[in-house]
Structures are given as C-alpha cells and as structure tokens.
Design an enzyme around this catalytic site. Structure first.
Site, PDB file in Angstrom:
ATOM      1  N   SER A  97       0.816  -1.211   0.000  1.00 15.26           N
ATOM      2  CA  SER A  97       0.000   0.000   0.000  1.00 15.26           C
ATOM      3  C   SER A  97       0.853   1.267   0.000  1.00 15.26           C
ATOM      4  CB  SER A  97      -0.956  -0.045   1.205  1.00 15.26           C
ATOM      5  OG  SER A  97      -1.891   0.985   1.167  1.00 15.26           O
ATOM      6  N   ASP A 233      -2.062   6.275  -3.493  1.00 19.61           N
ATOM      7  CA  ASP A 233      -1.023   5.525  -2.804  1.00 19.61           C
ATOM      8  C   ASP A 233      -0.580   4.379  -3.705  1.00 19.61           C
ATOM      9  OD1 ASP A 233      -3.276   3.923  -2.605  1.00 19.61           O
ATOM     10  OD2 ASP A 233      -2.780   3.173  -0.611  1.00 19.61           O
ATOM     11  N   ASP A 235      -1.065   1.126  -4.074  1.00 16.76           N
ATOM     12  CA  ASP A 235      -1.969   0.169  -4.718  1.00 16.76           C
ATOM     13  C   ASP A 235      -3.289   0.799  -5.132  1.00 16.76           C
ATOM     14  OD1 ASP A 235      -2.946   0.418  -2.121  1.00 16.76           O
ATOM     15  OD2 ASP A 235      -3.647  -1.656  -2.033  1.00 16.76           O
ATOM     16  N   ASP A 237      -5.851   2.079  -3.607  1.00 13.95           N
ATOM     17  CA  ASP A 237      -7.137   1.893  -2.926  1.00 13.95           C
ATOM     18  C   ASP A 237      -7.497   3.114  -2.099  1.00 13.95           C
ATOM     19  OD1 ASP A 237      -5.315   1.571  -0.858  1.00 13.95           O
ATOM     20  OD2 ASP A 237      -6.195  -0.279  -0.077  1.00 13.95           O
TER      21      ASP A 237
END
Length: 438
Positions: A97, A233, A235, A237
């Site tokens: 992340s 960020d 990834d 999400d």
C-alpha cells in the site's frame, strides 16, 4: 489473536519478515482452505520489484495444493476487488500500500472483499500448525497469465462516468509510482479530463518514494492557483486531494463533500456515513449541520465495510483516503473516489477551495510511538488509569491503539483547544515510552 495478519493483510520487510517461504506457505494454505469453494485464485500486484518473487512463490504453493492460479499483472487493488466480485472467485494482491519499497504485503480477497478475521485465523493455523500439503500429480493446479482483467476494470469505470459532468482541465495527478500508473491515463483521457500526470514512472523501488498520498507537498508545493492535485497511494485503494500551498483535503473532507451530492441524487441511504474512531470531530459537526449522521467503527476499512453491509450504508471510509462508494465498488477505490469527487464539484457548483474554507477542523494530533511489545504497553495499568481519567473531559477525544501493520502505538488526541491537545498528546507519548521501556 492473529500472528501473521494485521489490519490490512500480511505485511513486512521483504526477505526478512515477508519471505518467499512464507508466501509459498500462504499460497498452500489458501489452496487447502478454499479448495471446493473456489476453483481459481487470481493474483495481482503493485509495482515493487519484490512482487515478482512473492507472486511466483504464492502461486507455486497454491498450485501444489490443487488450486488453479491466474496472474493478473500490475493492477490497482480495487481492480482485483472488482474482478473477484464479478467472477465470484478468490484473489490476492501483493502490495504494501502506502509503505516504501523495502516493505511488501499480501491481502487476500474473496468475491470483492477482504476475507474475514475468522478466515485469516484458520489460514494462519494451517501455515503454523500443519505441514505443507502436496496434492496428487493429477490434481496439481495450473498457472496462467491473463492480460484482460485490467481492461475489464477500465471499461467498468468508464461505464460509470462516461455521461457524468467532469472538469476538462486544471487537474494534476500524483500516482505514487504505483499501480494506478497502469490505468490512470486511459481513464482520464477517455473521460475528457485533461490532467498533468506525475509519479507514473515506476522502476521497482520508487513506489511511494517522497510522492503519493503520504507526501502531499511533492505536488502541493508546485500547484498553481486554480489547480487541484489528486494523490494516490501505491496500490490505489486510497485517494486524497491537495490544493496550492499543500492544503490537504483528507478522507473526512472528501466524504463530507461527496455526501451532499449523494443526498441530492438519492444515493445516500439513511442519510448516514460510516467512518472510524479516528475521524475528526469537525467532520461529525459538518455532517450534523447537513442532517447526515456519522456511524463510527474501529480502525480499518474492512470494519467500515462490515458496518456498511450491516446497516445498508453506501458511503464510508477513513481519513487516510480509503473511501468506499458501495454502490460503485466493494472496497476503497482511489480512482472511483477521484472521479466521484471531481463530479461532485461540478454538480454542486462549488470550488474545492470554497468547500475547504467552510469545513470545520478541530485540532488533532497523531503520534506514532515505536515500541518493542505492543501488547505489553496496551495492558499497562498506569496507562489504562490515565486514559480513564482523561475520558471525563468532554472537550477531548482520545484514541490510543496498536498499529496493525507496524511496531507502533498510535496516539491520537483531539479537542477544541490546540494547547491542551498538544499537552495531553505529549503526556501520553511519554507514558507509552515509559511502558515500553519497562
């Protein structure tokens, strides 16, 4: 008590805490636990160099237990959530992340959502307490590459926003050199959003490297008057916005802004927003002024989602920018958050600067205190007693909790007076340090 899984999957320093051996054991445990329930296992990843070795190890472990594996390549976590929901199957994303490239992580998804705590415990037990399982030769799973899942996700998002009002210019994007780099240009260009793109040249080790949602100044300090910065960020999400001068528009503010549009469109069921105990008191006051209630959960977007599913909520999330539009996605989706927000500004006829000026923010301090034993600190009686005393002050809101992914105790203090907030926060930091040092 979970030993490997934190609040957001398994995470650690690559080749130290998170090794190929652990990834292979995890894949094997997943294959054993879910055999008969799901017939395939889709693996996605972000742009870290270490993703390749973890992907290969996890696939080998799952296939040796009899599970068919598909490699989806580099795509955002919410893209995998969309695919596993659409295909009613199992998946995992290899990503840490917002953490730098020295870290990596593995999040397991089933039908578009992170698996339950109970499933995580069962999988851990298989990893820790039982030997590696090898199926018979005729039952070994197959491993294949699928390059169409990214395009399916892009088409889904375009279908949602192709006929919506969106700005044509003035947008600057920071992709954190992460997974959003594989989809952002195609989506924004197809929707007519003229955006300047930065942080979309990953090299395997520059993910979240002084860029992305944790470093708003990277973009914010260079924005010109009238421009809006969109931050992702690693990834993708989560999503945050930033204004010139690095004025951060956090998840609380984005949920508040979008909630008004959702009310106007009849999408905000029950006129309720779900957030965590970390959300600012000013956010709650703002929603109340708009006749919208705030429902708080413990920290973690999976717990926000659980509450939303229980109560029929449509909008929920965290200050960090994990925001779930449940009528659009089963998980926090940075790309969808960015498009919903840009559309909200157009629909409400309000600039982001005007909205930010009207949003009340109570003084809030958050400190991460490094500790060697989180459990020992949280059970310390002196600390517990002091927290009980502080609860008597109605002008303060305190959250003290162990990090689910890092060796920290997180101390959050919020109140009406900045000086008091600073004093209490410092006192609690020192108390935590004393507990940790014995």
């Amino acid at each position: 008590m979970k030993k490997l899984f934190g609040t957001d999957g398994i995470r650690g320093v690559i080749n130290e805490e998170l090794t190929p051996e652990l990834a292979m054991k995890l894949g094997n445990a997943i294959g054993r636990y879910y055999t008969g329930k799901y017939n395939r296992f889709i693996i996605a990843k972000d742009t870290r160099s270490s993703c390749d070795l973890l992907e290969s190890a996890m696939a080998a472990g799952a296939a040796s237990a009899g599970m068919n594996v598909e490699f989806a390549g580099v795509i955002p976590t919410p893209a995998l959530a969309y695919i596993t929901n659409k295909e009613a199957t199992l998946g995992a994303v290899i990503s840490a992340s917002h953490n730098p490239a020295v870290y990596n992580g593995i999040k397991v998804l089933a039908k578009g959502m992170k698996i339950s705590d109970e499933d995580e415990v069962e999988i851990e037990n298989l990893i820790i307490d039982t030997p590696f399982h090898y199926t018979v030769y005729s039952g070994v799973g197959k491993i294949s590459y699928k390059d169409h899942y990214r395009d399916e996700y892009i088409e889904y998002v375009l279908g949602l926003y192709r006929n919506e009002r969106l700005p044509s210019d003035g947008i600057v994007v920071d992709g954190a050199n992460g997974a959003i780099s594989t989809v952002i240009s195609m989506v924004y260009e197809s929707l007519g959003i003229g955006a300047e793109l930065r942080g979309i040249e990953p090299n395997g080790i520059n993910i979240n490297d002084n860029c992305g949602s944790l470093f708003p100044n990277f973009l914010g300090d260079s924005l010109k008057k009238g421009q809006i910065g969109v931050l992702f960020d690693g990834d993708a999400d989560r999503c945050l916005f930033v204004l010139p001068g690095s004025k951060l528009i956090d998840g609380d503010m984005l949920m508040a802004l979008n909630s008004r549009k959702l009310v106007n469109q009849g999408r905000l069921k029950g006129n309720r927003v779900v957030a965590t105990v970390m959300s600012n008191l000013g956010f709650e006051k703002y929603l109340t002024s708009k006749n919208i209630s705030l429902d708080r959960t413990k920290v973690g977007d999976k717990y926000v989602l659980e509450r939303m599913l229980q109560t029929g909520g449509v909008l929920g999330g965290e200050q960090s920018g994990h925001i779930i539009f449940l009528d659009r996605s089963t998980t926090g989706d940075g790309l969808i958050t960015s498009l919903e927000t840009l559309n909200s500004l157009e629909e409400l006829g309000e600039s982001l600067e005007e909205f930010a000026a009207s949003f009340p923010v109570y003084p809030q301090l958050l400190k991460n205190v490094p500790v060697s034993n989180k459990k020992l600190v949280m059970e310390d009686m002196n600390l517990k007693n002091r927290l009980e005393e502080l609860k008597q002050n109605d002008d303060l809101r305190i959250v003290l909790r162990p990090s689910g992914t890092e060796p920290y105790i997180r101390v959050m203090v919020e109140g009406a007076e900045q000086l008091l907030v600073e004093e209490i926060c410092q006192e609690l930091v020192e108390l935590v340090q004393e507990c940790s040092n014995g």
